[in-house]
Motif scaffolding. Structure first.
Motif, mmCIF file in Angstrom:
data_model
loop_
_atom_site.group_PDB
_atom_site.id
_atom_site.type_symbol
_atom_site.label_atom_id
_atom_site.label_comp_id
_atom_site.label_asym_id
_atom_site.label_seq_id
_atom_site.Cartn_x
_atom_site.Cartn_y
_atom_site.Cartn_z
ATOM 1 N N LEU A 136 3.252 -1.402 3.317
ATOM 2 C CA LEU A 136 2.909 -1.568 1.896
ATOM 3 C C LEU A 136 1.404 -1.824 1.799
ATOM 4 C CD1 LEU A 136 6.030 -3.677 0.830
ATOM 5 C CD2 LEU A 136 5.590 -1.238 0.352
ATOM 6 N N ASP A 137 0.647 -0.728 1.783
ATOM 7 C CA ASP A 137 -0.829 -0.766 1.777
ATOM 8 C C ASP A 137 -1.329 -0.144 0.471
ATOM 9 O OD1 ASP A 137 0.019 -1.078 4.477
ATOM 10 O OD2 ASP A 137 -1.785 -0.128 5.270
ATOM 11 N N PRO A 138 -1.102 -0.808 -0.656
ATOM 12 C CA PRO A 138 -1.345 -0.157 -1.945
ATOM 13 C C PRO A 138 -2.808 -0.101 -2.377
ATOM 14 C CG PRO A 138 -0.580 -2.388 -2.289
ATOM 15 C CD PRO A 138 -0.628 -2.195 -0.818
ATOM 16 N N THR B 106 -5.060 -0.114 20.001
ATOM 17 C CA THR B 106 -4.977 0.229 18.577
ATOM 18 C C THR B 106 -5.098 1.746 18.378
ATOM 19 O OG1 THR B 106 -7.338 -0.239 18.259
ATOM 20 C CG2 THR B 106 -5.779 -2.037 17.835
ATOM 21 N N SER B 107 -4.659 2.195 17.198
ATOM 22 C CA SER B 107 -4.487 3.633 16.957
ATOM 23 C C SER B 107 -5.776 4.368 16.596
ATOM 24 C CB SER B 107 -3.502 3.824 15.790
ATOM 25 O OG SER B 107 -4.062 3.296 14.597
ATOM 26 N N ASN B 108 -6.823 3.609 16.279
ATOM 27 C CA ASN B 108 -8.028 4.235 15.708
ATOM 28 C C ASN B 108 -8.845 5.001 16.746
ATOM 29 O OD1 ASN B 108 -8.327 1.438 16.601
ATOM 30 N ND2 ASN B 108 -10.468 1.651 16.100
ATOM 31 N N VAL C 142 4.360 0.269 16.307
ATOM 32 C CA VAL C 142 3.621 1.514 16.568
ATOM 33 C C VAL C 142 3.070 2.082 15.245
ATOM 34 C CG1 VAL C 142 3.735 3.783 17.693
ATOM 35 C CG2 VAL C 142 5.319 1.978 18.402
ATOM 36 N N PRO C 143 1.827 1.756 14.902
ATOM 37 C CA PRO C 143 1.228 2.365 13.709
ATOM 38 C C PRO C 143 0.545 3.674 14.092
ATOM 39 C CG PRO C 143 -0.179 0.621 14.513
ATOM 40 C CD PRO C 143 0.941 0.760 15.510
ATOM 41 N N GLY C 144 0.273 4.498 13.090
ATOM 42 C CA GLY C 144 -0.437 5.752 13.369
ATOM 43 C C GLY C 144 0.420 6.976 13.162
ATOM 44 N N ALA D 81 -0.029 9.740 8.456
ATOM 45 C CA ALA D 81 -1.404 9.956 7.993
ATOM 46 C C ALA D 81 -2.416 10.027 9.150
ATOM 47 C CB ALA D 81 -1.797 8.858 7.012
ATOM 48 N N GLN D 82 -2.155 9.299 10.254
ATOM 49 C CA GLN D 82 -3.096 9.328 11.389
ATOM 50 C C GLN D 82 -2.703 10.380 12.436
ATOM 51 O OE1 GLN D 82 -4.299 5.328 12.885
ATOM 52 N NE2 GLN D 82 -3.350 4.521 11.027
ATOM 53 N N GLY D 83 -1.633 11.103 12.188
ATOM 54 C CA GLY D 83 -1.308 12.238 13.055
ATOM 55 C C GLY D 83 -0.125 12.068 13.994
ATOM 56 N N ASN E 80 5.459 2.339 12.247
ATOM 57 C CA ASN E 80 4.986 2.133 10.869
ATOM 58 C C ASN E 80 4.399 3.403 10.270
ATOM 59 O OD1 ASN E 80 3.935 0.091 8.657
ATOM 60 N ND2 ASN E 80 2.226 1.455 9.101
ATOM 61 N N SER E 81 4.702 3.610 8.990
ATOM 62 C CA SER E 81 3.943 4.586 8.208
ATOM 63 C C SER E 81 3.637 3.948 6.862
ATOM 64 C CB SER E 81 4.740 5.877 8.013
ATOM 65 O OG SER E 81 3.996 6.760 7.191
ATOM 66 N N SER E 82 2.389 3.996 6.475
ATOM 67 C CA SER E 82 1.995 3.406 5.189
ATOM 68 C C SER E 82 1.734 4.518 4.184
ATOM 69 C CB SER E 82 0.754 2.519 5.370
ATOM 70 O OG SER E 82 0.974 1.524 6.341
HETATM 71 O O1 LIG Z 1 -1.711 -3.644 13.187
HETATM 72 C C1 LIG Z 1 -1.530 -2.585 12.583
HETATM 73 O O2 LIG Z 1 -0.569 -2.436 11.859
HETATM 74 C C2 LIG Z 1 -2.409 -1.444 12.866
HETATM 75 C C3 LIG Z 1 -2.888 -1.355 14.159
HETATM 76 C C4 LIG Z 1 -3.451 -0.146 14.593
HETATM 77 O O3 LIG Z 1 -3.766 0.034 15.756
HETATM 78 N N1 LIG Z 1 -3.592 0.865 13.699
HETATM 79 C C5 LIG Z 1 -3.195 0.757 12.390
HETATM 80 O O4 LIG Z 1 -3.322 1.750 11.647
HETATM 81 N N2 LIG Z 1 -2.671 -0.423 11.941
HETATM 82 C C6 LIG Z 1 -2.314 -0.609 10.511
HETATM 83 O O5 LIG Z 1 -1.233 0.282 10.201
HETATM 84 C C7 LIG Z 1 -1.397 0.850 8.901
HETATM 85 C C8 LIG Z 1 -1.542 2.363 9.044
HETATM 86 O O6 LIG Z 1 -1.546 2.987 7.801
HETATM 87 P P1 LIG Z 1 -1.280 4.554 7.636
HETATM 88 O O7 LIG Z 1 -2.276 5.251 8.518
HETATM 89 O O8 LIG Z 1 -1.538 4.775 6.169
HETATM 90 O O9 LIG Z 1 0.136 4.817 8.038
HETATM 91 C C9 LIG Z 1 -2.621 0.157 8.296
HETATM 92 O O10 LIG Z 1 -2.146 -0.987 7.607
HETATM 93 C C10 LIG Z 1 -3.417 -0.284 9.498
HETATM 94 O O11 LIG Z 1 -4.195 -1.432 9.231
#
Ligand SMILES: O=C(O)c1cc(=O)[nH]c(=O)n1[C@@H]1O[C@H](COP(=O)(O)O)[C@@H](O)[C@H]1O
Length: 308
Positions: free
Chosen positions: A20-22, A170-172, A237-239, A242-244, A264-266
């Motif tokens: 929930l990243d509005p 982290t996913s970045n 597991v985020p990413g 939207a991040q691929g 996670n998907s936001s």
């Molecule tokens: O801790 C996190 O959730 C996080 C860690 C990470 O390595 N990469 C990452 O994208 N996130 C978080 O996961 C969410 C990703 O958002 P979307 O790319 O929109 O799905 C954001 O809230 C990020 O802050």
């Protein structure tokens, strides 16, 4: 809380988290208009808009999912009214039976970490009374300061039966700048993963530890290694989206029991109505578009796990 998370995942068959990243520009115009009519184009108006947006998405998806992850930065940008919307979101999701992961990424010297832990996961003493502040079920934590920055969070988790997800890889795109640096021939993220496993050993729930890790979907090979290093840690597991990240990249984040990871998907869920494949729902029905995106994500990850 780790037991409730595992139970919710088994019940829904969906190892996913809705983030929930509005951002205000994801909130459809009709929702913004209504909030602004009541509160003006103010921080209060923006906070009302994101709260109503979240509520609709939660109402349309809660029966399909085990957990949500509100990212506090998206609320903090609207100052104090934004934080009120964060708290309303946490409480509402809990009332729907969802596990709430507060994505707060805290971590500091011990005394300051203790205050963060109390504010997000614990209770604060005020005279004779004890109050829960934000009261999420899990919090994300940054381990850069070492054990004395983490231990106060662990202490509060033990007391309150809550949990942590500690950043490991982290996913970045720049995450390798420090996290991949070799120390005695081994990447730093592996050493952090070992530490997470050690911290987690004394914090076991029924099947998994309540000290989990964050590993980005964008680094599947590293996820495979880290899965083995931290067998009892749940991996957030985020990413995805939207991040691929895609379902087929994620199978090695899971254990053989099909558990051990939650993806996670936001943006991919909450702003689904803006994507071409869900455009048919229209902005009026943004919650239905989010539900369809959740169903597609569950099918993608479930399909990948069944075919491994
Ligand atoms: O801790 C996190 O959730 C996080 C860690 C990470 O390595 N990469 C990452 O994208 N996130 C978080 O996961 C969410 C990703 O958002 P979307 O790319 O929109 O799905 C954001 O809230 C990020 O802050």
């Amino acid at each position: 809380m780790i037991n409730k998370l595992v139970e919710n995942i088994k019940k829904t068959g969906a190892p996913i988290v809705v983030g929930l990243d509005p951002m205000l520009n994801y909130v459809p115009e009709h929702v913004q208009k209504k909030a602004f009519a009541e509160y003006g184009e103010t921080l209060e108006g923006a906070a009302e808009a994101i709260w109503q947006f979240n509520k609709e998405i939660v109402d349309k998806t809660y029966d399909l999912i085990p957990a949500v992850k509100p990212q506090i930065a998206m609320y903090e940008q609207f100052g104090v009214p934004g934080l009120v919307a964060f708290k309303k979101t946490v409480d509402y999701c809990k009332s729907k039976g969802l596990v709430v992961i507060g994505d707060v990424k805290r971590g500091d010297i011990g005394s300051t970490s203790a205050a963060y832990a109390v504010g997000h996961l614990g209770h604060v003493q005020v005279g004779k009374n004890r109050y829960a502040g934000f009261d999420e079920d899990f919090a994300t934590v940054n381990p850069y300061l070492g054990s004395d920055g983490i231990n106060p969070f662990i202490d509060v988790c033990k007391e309150e039966k809550k949990g942590l997800f500690i950043l490991v890889k982290t996913s970045n795109p720049s995450s390798g700048e420090f996290q991949d640096r070799l120390i005695d021939g081994r990447p730093l993220y592996e050493l952090v993963g070992e530490k997470v496993a050690a911290w987690g050993e004394e914090c076991m729930g029924d099947e998994y530890s309540y000290i989990g890790a964050v590993v980005g979907a964008t680094y599947p090979e590293m996820g495979k290694v880290l899965r083995k290093i931290m067998p009892k840690a749940y991996i957030l597991v985020p990413g995805y989206g939207a991040q691929g990240g895609k379902g087929k990249d994620l199978v090695h984040f899971f254990n053989e029991d099909g558990l051990g990871a939650i993806v996670n998907s936001s943006r991919g869920i909450i702003a689904a109505y803006k994507q071409e494949q869900y455009a048919k729902f229209g902005a009026e029905n943004f919650g239905d578009a989010s539900r369809a995106a959740v169903e597609a994500m569950i099918a993608d990850i479930g399909g990948a796990l069944n075919n491994r």
